[in-house]
Design an enzyme around this catalytic site. Sequence first.
Site, PDB file in Angstrom:
ATOM      1  N   HIS A 250      32.339 -19.140 -50.642  1.00 13.02           N
ATOM      2  CA  HIS A 250      32.679 -18.991 -52.059  1.00 13.02           C
ATOM      3  C   HIS A 250      31.789 -17.938 -52.712  1.00 13.02           C
ATOM      4  CE1 HIS A 250      35.133 -22.715 -52.250  1.00 13.02           C
ATOM      5  NE2 HIS A 250      34.270 -23.162 -51.358  1.00 13.02           N
TER       6      HIS A 250
ATOM      7  N   TYR B 135      33.994 -27.449 -62.132  1.00  6.41           N
ATOM      8  CA  TYR B 135      33.269 -28.472 -62.881  1.00  6.41           C
ATOM      9  C   TYR B 135      33.912 -28.590 -64.262  1.00  6.41           C
ATOM     10  CZ  TYR B 135      29.421 -28.072 -59.481  1.00  6.41           C
ATOM     11  OH  TYR B 135      28.651 -28.069 -58.342  1.00  6.41           O
TER      12      TYR B 135
ATOM     13  N   PRO C  58      24.104 -35.214 -57.531  1.00  7.95           N
ATOM     14  CA  PRO C  58      24.863 -34.215 -56.771  1.00  7.95           C
ATOM     15  C   PRO C  58      25.456 -33.092 -57.611  1.00  7.95           C
ATOM     16  CG  PRO C  58      26.129 -36.241 -57.011  1.00  7.95           C
ATOM     17  CD  PRO C  58      24.763 -36.529 -57.551  1.00  7.95           C
TER      18      PRO C  58
ATOM     19  N   LYS D 275      22.353 -29.910 -54.418  1.00  8.42           N
ATOM     20  CA  LYS D 275      21.049 -29.540 -53.865  1.00  8.42           C
ATOM     21  C   LYS D 275      20.490 -30.507 -52.822  1.00  8.42           C
ATOM     22  CE  LYS D 275      20.731 -25.844 -56.264  1.00  8.42           C
ATOM     23  NZ  LYS D 275      21.007 -24.590 -55.544  1.00  8.42           N
TER      24      LYS D 275
ATOM     25  N   TYR E 133      22.040 -21.845 -58.591  1.00  6.87           N
ATOM     26  CA  TYR E 133      23.115 -22.496 -57.849  1.00  6.87           C
ATOM     27  C   TYR E 133      23.157 -21.953 -56.412  1.00  6.87           C
ATOM     28  CZ  TYR E 133      27.498 -25.012 -57.169  1.00  6.87           C
ATOM     29  OH  TYR E 133      28.455 -25.890 -56.722  1.00  6.87           O
TER      30      TYR E 133
END
Length: 391
Positions: A72, A200, A292, A296, A384
């Site tokens: 991604h 998200y 979550p 990580k 991220y």
Amino acid sequence: MRTQVAIIGAGPAGSLLSHLLHRSGIDSIVVERSSRNHVLDRIRAGVLEWGSVEVLRAAGLDARMDAEGHVHDGAALVWGGREAFFIDINRHVGSHFMSYGQTKMQEDLYAAADVRHAAIVFEAANVEVHNPLSDRPSITFDVGGIAERVDADYVVGCDGYHGAARPAIPDTVLRTFEKEYPFGWLGIMSETPPLPDLVYANHANGFALASQRNPMLSRYYVQCSLDDDLADWSDDRFWSELTTRLGSTVGGQVVTGPSIEKSIAPLRSFVAEPMRYGNLFIAGDAAHIVPPTGAKGLNLAISDVHYLSRALTAHYDGGDDEYLDRYSEMALRRVWSAVRFSWWMTTLLHRFPEQTAFDQRAQEAELDYLASSMHAQAAMAEQYAGLPFES
């Protein structure tokens, strides 16, 4: 039994550490309280930072991952009824991440262990750590009612939050930091094609996440109450709630189907320090847990093991203990960075029970700022994607 490194826990952290040590010519014995099938059946994380991908590649564990993993460039956010906003990680920091399920990674590790005839003891009961301050620490355990003992130079606890390693560090030495969140995640797995990107969502009904494991295996989550009964969440109710929270455009792209796994998990942050006590080290969930939201947990376990395997290799190759002495402080810097980021993501995207109208407007303003500021996007993208390992 006698070995150089005794490892408690045959999950991703313990199995990977054993694999890396073997490649450096260092002997280890791994002791696991569960059965092999039980470890493989755990449904856990599925997002790998690029640094984690490179660790697995360098370890020769890349063939299946590169064939089946999905690379991604970023992730999307939706809130306030607007269209999805894409955080382009590759554009901002020149990096990627990969969707590759922890179960598959564990299968790869066990396949490699089988090839090298690794010493792994499954279904070990009553595991205890002895004499961690001595030059000859040991672990004892029972297998089939027979008492066993392993003497080692070092003991490494990769045995999770409820394991035996961390309690072997005295309360006078160990400090713990914990935050519990007032909600959980209801997650399902379905054999349906996932969305092309991770998405998200911040919605009036609560948080939602669209994730994936492979081209025909989707992983979805919705925020729920910790008091919810799983029996009250039919597949139809879940899909309706998920698509509502993702919004009409993104939700309309979701392919629904029967769930093959469904569970509710609480969210919390936990850190134990130090991560070394004499010749006992702790790594992975034995030392830290993160919600979550920031993806990580598995990556921290991999980074712990990367630091620790490098330290043990330097020790056995040339007697250099600098990395061993720095392991705890180095690992904890990365841990706290990930804890902070995961806390921020969780706070940004969830609806809290005590949240006021002011709190909600401030949350939405922060999301609007993120959408309008290249600097804010770059900061999120950097974290991220995962910070680089310390040298």
